[in-house]
Design a protein around this motif. Structure first.
Motif, PDB file in Angstrom:
ATOM      1  N   HIS A 480       0.615  39.066 -24.035  1.00  0.00           N
ATOM      2  CA  HIS A 480      -0.516  38.184 -23.750  1.00  0.00           C
ATOM      3  C   HIS A 480      -0.334  37.419 -22.441  1.00  0.00           C
ATOM      4  CE1 HIS A 480      -1.862  39.290 -27.583  1.00  0.00           C
ATOM      5  NE2 HIS A 480      -1.392  38.292 -28.312  1.00  0.00           N
ATOM      6  N   LEU A 481       0.914  37.230 -22.023  1.00  0.00           N
ATOM      7  CA  LEU A 481       1.184  36.361 -20.875  1.00  0.00           C
ATOM      8  C   LEU A 481       1.224  37.109 -19.552  1.00  0.00           C
ATOM      9  CD1 LEU A 481       3.873  34.044 -22.513  1.00  0.00           C
ATOM     10  CD2 LEU A 481       1.389  33.740 -22.389  1.00  0.00           C
ATOM     11  N   GLY A 482       1.291  38.426 -19.590  1.00  0.00           N
ATOM     12  CA  GLY A 482       1.146  39.214 -18.361  1.00  0.00           C
ATOM     13  C   GLY A 482       2.333  39.226 -17.424  1.00  0.00           C
ATOM     14  N   TYR A 483       3.553  38.975 -17.937  1.00  0.00           N
ATOM     15  CA  TYR A 483       4.718  38.978 -17.054  1.00  0.00           C
ATOM     16  C   TYR A 483       5.141  40.393 -16.659  1.00  0.00           C
ATOM     17  CZ  TYR A 483       5.706  33.996 -17.718  1.00  0.00           C
ATOM     18  OH  TYR A 483       5.634  32.633 -17.700  1.00  0.00           O
ATOM     19  N   LEU A 484       4.960  41.352 -17.554  1.00  0.00           N
ATOM     20  CA  LEU A 484       5.508  42.690 -17.336  1.00  0.00           C
ATOM     21  C   LEU A 484       4.441  43.761 -17.515  1.00  0.00           C
ATOM     22  CD1 LEU A 484       8.812  42.315 -19.378  1.00  0.00           C
ATOM     23  CD2 LEU A 484       8.592  42.230 -16.884  1.00  0.00           C
ATOM     24  N   ASN A 552       7.926  40.524 -30.650  1.00  0.00           N
ATOM     25  CA  ASN A 552       7.486  39.363 -29.874  1.00  0.00           C
ATOM     26  C   ASN A 552       6.409  38.587 -30.625  1.00  0.00           C
ATOM     27  OD1 ASN A 552       4.860  40.560 -29.236  1.00  0.00           O
ATOM     28  ND2 ASN A 552       5.989  41.896 -27.837  1.00  0.00           N
ATOM     29  N   THR A 553       6.030  37.448 -30.078  1.00  0.00           N
ATOM     30  CA  THR A 553       5.082  36.574 -30.768  1.00  0.00           C
ATOM     31  C   THR A 553       3.704  37.205 -30.889  1.00  0.00           C
ATOM     32  OG1 THR A 553       4.670  35.462 -28.643  1.00  0.00           O
ATOM     33  CG2 THR A 553       6.267  34.452 -30.128  1.00  0.00           C
ATOM     34  N   ALA A 554       3.335  38.063 -29.944  1.00  0.00           N
ATOM     35  CA  ALA A 554       2.046  38.746 -30.053  1.00  0.00           C
ATOM     36  C   ALA A 554       2.031  39.655 -31.274  1.00  0.00           C
ATOM     37  CB  ALA A 554       1.768  39.553 -28.787  1.00  0.00           C
TER      38      ALA A 554
END
Length: 733
Positions: A480-484, A552-554
């Motif tokens: 969700h956070l788009g880091y990778l 992960n949290t997602a």
């Protein structure tokens, strides 16, 4: 008939295979032609009673496939295998008979093409996690066959191309399915192998069936302006030929064929209309050497001003499939935009034929470097199979390498790094080295600081800022956070967490799980059920998996949504009745007919929450969350009015949810939160902000409409990543 400016007409090979053999005979020796004739003989026997959907004998198809490969200048073994490519699967003909009649080389290729049917199986099974491991192993075998002899892929591509040319004879549903498979798998494979003339036609034909209305609009646009465009191009060619003669450069200049799908894709990518496209008017200039390419570029830019940001030098930086050319766009005569492509004859040959050029020019050469580079990615994928932590990672990497566009960025030393489109500085760091990624704390792009979620673009120079000690953040694994973007980076991060201390992983996992459930306001979830949802037998195993980044949290948010849906599927009560038209959303009320329902304001349930209904006096049924304090504290005499209800399967409804956000107060805080919600297309109903001047904090209550708890988890994660945010959670009353 719809006009297609660039469509390759189907070659007439149906009447007489012998006539076709005679037509290609000048390219092959007598012995090679004899192998092809024997293949035709076997195909006649294998397909003698088979008829295509068009009503033609099946033999016409296999000859047409071989003719496409002849146009790509493939060798006689490839042509023989193309003629027999369906024979083993569709008849009693065996590989042993093929080897005995046509030679082991032809039999080897036919066997490889038969195995490539796994591509279709792969496409059909996408999203079926129960088959993920088997699918990954099938992909590995497919890649192995391709790396051993890439001709099997070329035969399969030719087979698909002829099927697409004759797709009109199939039912509409089948047309769309085959066209989608072509666009998703076969066209990207042709592109990855550098065979552009096949790629373009596959894309245009697939586009024709997937979006026929837009296809016809673009075709009509090109047809209506064809005469004016041809006149304009001839004028441009005349000007350029004069300049080339004056400069002493021998050049071939021609108009570039137009591809409908590429036009549409550019319109979508850049938000342009037909009249704003730079490459509807285009010429290609072919010269003898690289030096002359740059000389011609100088001449073009001296004649007409070039358009900023519309220049690509693929000679200095070739594409991943080794495509080389110079692309520039200029304001040409009459003030009209014009695209110019400049390349050598050798680059043209490799651009059109890709790996297929290897067989025509391999005679007398010890090694074809272009060919080796074009299939090196296949061997890399096979090596990466050993690195990946799961079958899903391997499949993700396969899709990333084959089916995505690429970007080319520079290291501070000027080395070009090839990354998937959408890659971030963090992906770049892990591509350089695992330790660089683990110790990454920031990045500069072209000298300016950018967030680690920044999307890299071709030509940018990337510098990674690192710390002496430390490791990756678990937030980096949250999609969700788009880091990778790359599975390579994700697998390296997971490997780092797996090496950490066992007890620490349990503690970290418990903290992360508790935080996510707290944010979602879920208090009564059975953690053993949650563990078993992920295929684990103990809660500690779940905590370890969360602690080391395997879950992960997602994924937790998705699991919560799944587990808090209807749990008693075997309930023997009367069939579910669907309430229609009531306020508040779609609800199933078990055992009764349609009743008016309303969402309780005390706990504002959302889709996926465990819920119950409370029968009110005169206001129908009020829907509460199961852990709502008003429901838990009901007196005994009122508890008999509680009824079982469920969410329906509809996904179009939205539900009100209150979000509580606590932050260190700063300017622009509300704007940043609003931007996150707007980007997620979340409708905001009310906002209440209260600031504490003494503590310099702000508390916000935001009422939003969401579709399910999955979406809720995502927006809470993204809000929680904003600067100065102390906590973002769902409010319970």
């Amino acid at each position: 008939m719809v006009y297609v400016e660039n469509q390759v007409p189907e070659t007439d090979t149906r009447a007489d295979p012998e006539a076709w053999i005679a037509r290609i005979g000048h390219r092959h020796s007598g012995n090679e032609l004899e192998v092809i004739r024997r293949a035709v003989g076997l195909a006649r026997r294998a397909h003698k009673e088979q008829i295509r959907a068009s009503g033609e004998p099946y033999l016409t198809h296999v000859i047409a496939v071989a003719d496409i490969l002849a146009g790509l200048n493939l060798d006689h073994e490839s042509l023989g295998a193309a003629i027999l490519h369906d024979s083993v699967e569709d008849s009693d003909l065996t590989l042993e008979e093929i080897a005995e009649t046509c030679g082991p080389g032809v039999a080897h290729l036919v066997d490889g093409v038969t195995k490539m049917r796994i591509i279709g199986d792969y496409q059909k099974e996408l999203g079926d996690s129960s088959k993920e491991s088997a699918r990954a192993e099938s992909l590995r075998k497919l890649l192995l066959a391709m790396a051993e002899d890439v001709r099997v892929v070329l035969i399969k591509l030719a087979d698909r191309l002829h099927n697409m040319r004759t797709l009109k004879h199939l039912p509409e549903e089948k047309q769309r399915r085959i066209a989608r498979e072509t666009m998703d798998i076969y066209a990207p494979l042709a592109n990855r192998l550098g065979i552009w003339q096949v790629k373009w036609e596959l894309e245009d034909l697939a586009f024709r069936y997937l979006d026929p209305i837009t296809y016809r609009q673009i075709a009509r646009f090109l047809r209506e302006r064809r005469v004016d465009r041809q006149r304009y191009i001839q004028n441009v060619i005349g000007v350029l030929e004069g300049q080339m003669t004056e400069a002493g450069i021998k050049a071939d200049i021609k108009g570039r064929p137009k591809h409908l799908y590429s036009i549409w894709k550019k319109m979508q990518r850049k938000g342009l209309g037909f009249h704003q496209l730079y490459d509807v008017r285009a010429v290609r200039i072919l010269v003898d050497s690289v030096a002359e390419c740059y000389h011609v570029l100088g001449i073009v830019h001296s004649l007409w001003p070039h358009i900023p940001r519309e220049f690509d030098d693929y000679i200095a930086t070739p594409k991943e499939n080794m495509y080389q050319s110079i692309h520039t766009a200029v304001v040409g005569p009459e003030g009209k935009t014009l695209e110019v492509q400049i390349r050598t004859w050798d680059m043209e040959r490799h651009a059109e034929l890709g790996v297929a050029a290897h067989w025509r020019y391999k005679e007398g050469r010890k090694q074809d470097q272009n060919f080796e580079q074009k299939i090196a990615w296949l061997r890399q994928l096979l090596e990466w199979k050993e690195e990946e932590g799961s079958a899903g990672d391997f499949i993700d990497r396969f899709k990333s390498e084959v089916f995505q566009d690429r970007v080319y960025v520079l290291t501070p030393d000027g080395e070009v790094i090839d990354m998937p489109q959408g890659a971030t500085p963090l992906d770049f760091a892990y591509h350089i080295h695992s330790e660089v990624g683990n110790r990454c704390r920031g990045a500069k792009v072209d000298g300016r600081i950018v967030p680690l979620t920044y999307e890299l673009h071709s030509g940018e120079q990337v510098e990674i800022l690192t710390t002496r000690h430390g490791g990756p953040s678990r937030d980096w694994l949250n999609p969700h956070l788009g880091y990778l973007k790359t599975s390579r980076a994700r697998s390296r991060i997971r490997a780092w967490f797996k090496q950490q201390d066992h007890e620490k992983n349990i503690a970290d996992g418990k903290t992360a799980l508790d935080r996510e459930l707290h944010r979602l306001a879920v208090s009564d979830l059975d953690r053993l059920k949650l563990a078993r949802h992920f295929g684990l037998q103990q809660v500690d195993e779940l905590l370890i998996a969360v602690g080391r980044g395997d879950i992960n949290t997602a994924q937790i948010g998705h699991a919560v949504h799944h587990l808090t849906r209807r749990e008693d599927e075997t309930d023997t009560l009367a069939p579910v009745q669907r309430r229609k038209g009531a306020k508040g959303g779609d609800i199933h009320i078990r055992g009764v007919g349609n009743l008016l329902t309303n969402m309780a304001r005390c706990c504002t349930p959302a889709a996926g929450d465990p819920i119950v209904g409370f029968i009110t006096l005169g206001r129908g049924v009020t829907i509460h969350r199961r852990e709502c304090s008003n429901i838990l504290n009901l007196p005994e005499e009122k508890r008999r009015r509680i009824i079982e209800v469920d969410w329906s399967a509809s996904e179009k409804n939205t539900y009100q949810v209150d979000l509580e956000i606590e932050a260190v107060d700063r300017q622009g805080l509300l704007r940043d939160i609003s931007t996150v919600l707007a980007n997620e297309k979340i409708n905001v109903l009310t906002t209440d902000t209260r600031s504490d001047k003494h503590r310099n904090t702000a508390k916000m209550l935001v009422t939003v409409e969401i579709t399910d708890t999955n979406q809720l988890s995502r927006i809470l994660s993204r809000i929680g990543q904003l600067p100065n945010i102390l906590e973002a959670r769902r409010r319970t009353r």
